[in-house]
Motif scaffolding. Structure first.
Motif, PDB file in Angstrom:
ATOM      1  N   UNK A 146      -3.902  -1.409 -18.731  1.00  0.00           N
ATOM      2  CA  UNK A 146      -3.023  -2.474 -18.235  1.00  0.00           C
ATOM      3  C   UNK A 146      -1.993  -2.722 -19.337  1.00  0.00           C
ATOM      4  N   UNK A 200       0.831  -1.208   0.000  1.00  0.00           N
ATOM      5  CA  UNK A 200       0.000   0.000   0.000  1.00  0.00           C
ATOM      6  C   UNK A 200       0.861   1.252   0.000  1.00  0.00           C
ATOM      7  N   UNK A 244       2.320 -15.215  -5.782  1.00  0.00           N
ATOM      8  CA  UNK A 244       1.803 -16.568  -5.955  1.00  0.00           C
ATOM      9  C   UNK A 244       2.822 -17.488  -6.594  1.00  0.00           C
ATOM     10  N   UNK A 290      -0.710  -3.090 -12.639  1.00  0.00           N
ATOM     11  CA  UNK A 290      -2.028  -3.718 -12.709  1.00  0.00           C
ATOM     12  C   UNK A 290      -2.057  -5.043 -11.952  1.00  0.00           C
ATOM     13  N   UNK A 291      -1.418  -5.080 -10.786  1.00  0.00           N
ATOM     14  CA  UNK A 291      -1.512  -6.259  -9.928  1.00  0.00           C
ATOM     15  C   UNK A 291      -0.546  -7.374 -10.249  1.00  0.00           C
ATOM     16  N   UNK A 349      -7.424  -2.190  -4.488  1.00  0.00           N
ATOM     17  CA  UNK A 349      -7.037  -1.794  -3.147  1.00  0.00           C
ATOM     18  C   UNK A 349      -6.423  -0.388  -3.192  1.00  0.00           C
ATOM     19  N   UNK A 360      -5.645 -19.099 -13.958  1.00  0.00           N
ATOM     20  CA  UNK A 360      -5.996 -19.358 -12.556  1.00  0.00           C
ATOM     21  C   UNK A 360      -6.568 -20.755 -12.384  1.00  0.00           C
ATOM     22  N   UNK A 408      -7.123 -11.768  -6.189  1.00  0.00           N
ATOM     23  CA  UNK A 408      -6.923 -10.319  -6.152  1.00  0.00           C
ATOM     24  C   UNK A 408      -6.419  -9.811  -7.485  1.00  0.00           C
ATOM     25  N   UNK A 409      -5.386 -10.517  -7.985  1.00  0.00           N
ATOM     26  CA  UNK A 409      -4.811 -10.099  -9.257  1.00  0.00           C
ATOM     27  C   UNK A 409      -5.832 -10.244 -10.359  1.00  0.00           C
ATOM     28  N   UNK A 410      -6.622 -11.300 -10.261  1.00  0.00           N
ATOM     29  CA  UNK A 410      -7.613 -11.580 -11.282  1.00  0.00           C
ATOM     30  C   UNK A 410      -8.656 -10.498 -11.413  1.00  0.00           C
ATOM     31  N   UNK A 441      -5.815  -6.002  -9.723  1.00  0.00           N
ATOM     32  CA  UNK A 441      -5.158  -5.744  -8.450  1.00  0.00           C
ATOM     33  C   UNK A 441      -5.179  -4.284  -8.049  1.00  0.00           C
ATOM     34  N   UNK A 442      -5.590  -3.448  -8.948  1.00  0.00           N
ATOM     35  CA  UNK A 442      -5.615  -2.022  -8.683  1.00  0.00           C
ATOM     36  C   UNK A 442      -6.546  -1.604  -7.569  1.00  0.00           C
ATOM     37  N   UNK A 479      -4.244 -14.283  -3.492  1.00  0.00           N
ATOM     38  CA  UNK A 479      -3.468 -13.346  -4.312  1.00  0.00           C
ATOM     39  C   UNK A 479      -3.891 -13.421  -5.764  1.00  0.00           C
ATOM     40  N   UNK A 480      -4.079 -14.668  -6.204  1.00  0.00           N
ATOM     41  CA  UNK A 480      -4.463 -14.885  -7.591  1.00  0.00           C
ATOM     42  C   UNK A 480      -5.819 -14.243  -7.868  1.00  0.00           C
ATOM     43  N   UNK A 529       1.215  -9.321  -7.391  1.00  0.00           N
ATOM     44  CA  UNK A 529       0.501 -10.377  -6.673  1.00  0.00           C
ATOM     45  C   UNK A 529       0.673 -11.722  -7.367  1.00  0.00           C
ATOM     46  N   UNK A 530       0.743 -11.688  -8.691  1.00  0.00           N
ATOM     47  CA  UNK A 530       1.004 -12.935  -9.421  1.00  0.00           C
ATOM     48  C   UNK A 530       2.357 -13.479  -8.990  1.00  0.00           C
ATOM     49  N   UNK A 554       5.319 -19.396  -4.459  1.00  0.00           N
ATOM     50  CA  UNK A 554       4.812 -20.622  -3.832  1.00  0.00           C
ATOM     51  C   UNK A 554       4.623 -21.706  -4.887  1.00  0.00           C
ATOM     52  N   UNK A 581      -2.026 -17.836  -1.680  1.00  0.00           N
ATOM     53  CA  UNK A 581      -1.731 -17.789  -3.112  1.00  0.00           C
ATOM     54  C   UNK A 581      -3.031 -17.630  -3.891  1.00  0.00           C
ATOM     55  N   UNK A 582      -4.003 -18.465  -3.530  1.00  0.00           N
ATOM     56  CA  UNK A 582      -5.288 -18.382  -4.231  1.00  0.00           C
ATOM     57  C   UNK A 582      -5.872 -16.989  -4.050  1.00  0.00           C
ATOM     58  N   UNK A 640       0.766   1.118 -12.682  1.00  0.00           N
ATOM     59  CA  UNK A 640       1.272   0.542 -13.921  1.00  0.00           C
ATOM     60  C   UNK A 640       1.315  -0.981 -13.913  1.00  0.00           C
TER      61      UNK A 640
END
Lengths: 309, 389
Positions: free
Chosen positions: B225, A97, A228, A220-221, B30, A274, B22-24, B27-28, B19-20, A224-225, A231, B16-17, A218
């Protein structure tokens, strides 16, 4: 070029930022510190690259500054998690954040201004005539080469050197490592800082290779990928390479399927990575049900000397 | 020790799930909520001294607020709205407030409500604010609401948008002339009417000068994106397209095209600076004059709720300057068509036009009404692709 070669090229280029960020995450977590701040760090890396590149016009200086700035974030994260023993999940989310907010603020003056150049490519003319390999490796970004090199280096470092042994010891059982005379805190600090810098480079790659300009949010998340993928790759650099390219390929496969005239809705195509992830996790979970998971045993647990477990 | 290791694996897998997911879902979210939340009070503090204007008769100079979907620095859609706001401020001597990064969710209703308490006019600049704006308009009858690109109105709520497809048609003419192999590509944002009629106009424009031109389309389901949009552009280039147009706000398509020596254009604002030698042109919004007119009419007391649709004639829709490498003859062709559009001689959606399944959609000589255009859900002949259901 045939379909497969084109897809491979796209997969590697889309996979590069993911790979760099995943490798950074692996270094972090091998030392026992959870890294959830990847997205924030990538944004900080991207904005630093933009600001310094625009101000100085020197790409290498920009990359250096990116490493330095994100290393400071790594220092902060390790100070919180190692010295103050704060909750690592909270610290990581705070990094995300904080990073996204700060990058948006710092980026205001350079927002939308095009960079003087894009990701530099290493041109290898002697490779070009070779089928498949030529088109893929003949003109590849320096940062992509760097990420591939890092896969090898980190793999050897973690599994074949005494430094790697120390790293794994700290991540699995810091108390034992401490008894053996390994400096747990020093190792945790250095790997968290190095990991953060790598994630910062992932952000730099995004801005250099995708859109030659800074814009808020920029990534776009994508961070987070990467969280993941750490792991998914089970903390192993070689598997990280495979996973990053796999996700990169899926990223572009959806569009290629659209262009082949498929009537499958793109919403569904977007879900494929996913769904595949869940299936692979299920398969791996089943196959490895009697084996250790590969998770660093002490991941997420602050180390306190002389504390009983 | 062992046990903890396993539960850790479980929780990590779970994370992980998470996160996935969230990204899916982009992710913007938040981050945007966060910025919006911190911005909203800031917008209010600016008006702390004033009493809630909604309950008083409108002051001589109305207080104006804007709700933005992105940051003004996005170099695209929100940037153009912000330029419009600055223009209006300069012309009328009004200081307007704005809240950026407002998600199209219940948060929007809260922010619009807060703005309505302290402002006379609220511009909500994205389609997704439609229902929230309508709800708030019901609660503040003395405040004027103006919503961009929607179709719902009320006594104190009007809409505004423009026929940007006119500029897409002109971009199509340039693309149809510039292509070497008659393969064009369109990087579509979302498969909604707004994008569909722009895509169709682009294809019709290209075919008007080059009947052989085909347009391949991919949908990214993104507005901004760069990584995804670059992949989409590259897959079109790999398929052989040599001129691309994108409907998203990022210059990713233009950069990808430049690397391959192809031509491309973006959307919403002039993107030539990102790759001047590979830039085509694209539709550009110019909201300023409309904002001046709307605020002025509220000041004069002549404002009434309407569905305003700007076009190239009144200047709300413009065409960006051509890239360096666009030849003069192409420019001239486009300029000629532009003059015809402005004079009303040329209507983009004039029959005969059939869809890409072979059904006649516009009869010979027939022209689509604005409503028919705004509800378009078919692709014209020559577009290779489908509209996902």
């Amino acid at each position: 070029m045939d379909f497969t070669t084109q897809l491979l090229i796209a997969a590697i280029s889309a996979g590069t930022p993911l790979l760099l960020a995943t490798l950074g995450g692996i270094l972090n977590e091998r030392a026992g510190i959870i890294q959830l701040g990847a997205d924030g760090l990538m944004l900080m890396g991207a904005v630093t690259t933009c600001i310094v590149y625009l101000r100085t016009g020197n790409l290498w200086l920009a990359l250096l500054a990116t490493v330095a700035v994100t290393a400071v974030f790594g220092l902060l994260h390790s100070f919180l998690c190692v010295t103050l023993r704060a909750n690592q999940t909270m610290s990581g989310l705070a990094m995300t954040l904080f990073g996204s907010g700060l990058s948006a603020y710092l980026g205001k003056p350079v927002s939308g201004i095009p960079l003087p150049g894009t990701s530099p490519k290493l041109h290898l003319p002697w490779l070009e005539p070779i089928p498949v390999l030529g088109p893929i490796f003949g003109r590849m970004d320096y940062l992509t080469w760097l990420s591939l090199l890092l896969v090898l280096v980190l793999h050897l470092l973690i599994h074949r050197t005494s430094w790697g042994l120390h790293l794994r010891a700290v991540g699995d059982n810091p108390a034992t490592a401490d008894v053996m005379g390994i400096r747990v805190q020093l190792i945790r600090y250095s790997y968290v800082i190095a990991g953060a810098a790598l994630i910062g480079l992932a952000g730099a790659d995004m801005v250099l290779a995708y859109a030659p300009t800074w814009n808020e949010g920029l990534t776009a998340g994508r961070g987070w990928i990467a969280v993941g993928l750490v792991i998914f790759a089970r903390w192993n650099p070689l598997r990280a390479l495979f996973c990053a390219c796999f996700f990169g390929a899926l990223d572009s496969l959806g569009f290629r399927i659209q262009l082949l005239g498929s009537t499958v809705p793109p919403y569904f195509l977007k879900m494929i990575p996913y769904i595949v992830t869940i299936l692979v996790l299920m398969y791996l979970g089943y196959r490895n049900r009697n084996k250790p998971s590969g998770t660093p045993e002490a991941l997420g647990v602050p180390y306190i000397r002389e504390q009983r477990f | 020790m062992k046990k903890r290791g396993r539960s850790l694996t479980f929780s990590l897998t779970f994370m992980f799930l998470f996160a996935v997911i969230l990204a899916g879902c982009g992710g913007n979210n938040a981050a945007t909520t966060n910025t919006a939340a911190t911005k909203a009070p800031a917008a209010n503090t600016g008006n702390d001294g004033e009493a809630p204007v909604a309950t008083e008769p409108a002051a001589e100079k109305p207080t104006v607020a804007f709700v933005y979907i992105g940051p003004p620095g996005d170099g695209g859609y929100t940037y153009q709205h912000d330029q419009g706001r600055l223009y209006m401020e300069k012309e009328l001597g009004i200081q307007a407030d704005f809240v950026e990064n407002v998600p199209e969710s219940a948060d929007a209703e809260r922010i619009i409500t807060e703005l309505a308490q302290t402002h006379d006019i609220v511009f909500t600049t994205s389609f997704g604010y439609m229902d929230f704006t309508l709800n708030v308009a019901g609660k503040f009858p003395n405040v004027k609401f103006l919503h961009a690109s929607g179709y719902k109105t009320a006594e104190n709520m009007g809409t505004y948008f423009g026929k940007n497809y006119e500029a897409s048609y002109l971009s199509g003419i340039a693309a149809g002339k510039m292509t070497k192999n008659n393969q064009l590509g369109y990087v579509g944002a979302f498969p909604i009417s707004e994008v569909i009629y722009n895509l169709n106009a682009f294809a019709l424009g290209a075919q008007s000068v080059n009947p052989e031109a085909k347009v391949s389309v991919v949908w990214t389901n993104t507005w901004y994106d760069p990584a995804t949009e670059r992949q989409a552009a590259i897959s079109l280039l790999d398929k052989g397209a040599d001129v691309l147009l994108a409907y998203q706000d990022s210059p990713a398509t233009l950069q990808a095209a430049a690397e391959r020596g192809a031509f491309a254009g973006g959307n919403d604002s002039d993107m030539s600076k990102y790759a001047p030698d590979h830039y085509l042109t694209n539709p550009v919004w110019n909201w300023g004059p409309y904002y001046v007119k709307a605020v002025q009419s509220v000041m004069d007391g002549t404002w009434k709720s309407e569905q305003y649709s700007g076009d190239m004639k009144d200047g709300m829709v413009e065409l960006a300057p051509f890239g360096n490498k666009v030849p003069d003859e192409v420019k001239q062709l486009v300029e000629e068509a532009k003059a015809k559009i402005i004079s009303g001689e040329l209507n983009v959606f004039t029959g005969p036009v059939s869809d890409n399944q072979g059904n006649v959609k516009i009869q010979d000589g027939q022209k689509l009404t604005l409503e028919e255009v705004l509800g378009m859900n078919w692709l014209v002949n020559g577009v290779e692709g489908t509209i996902p259901q």
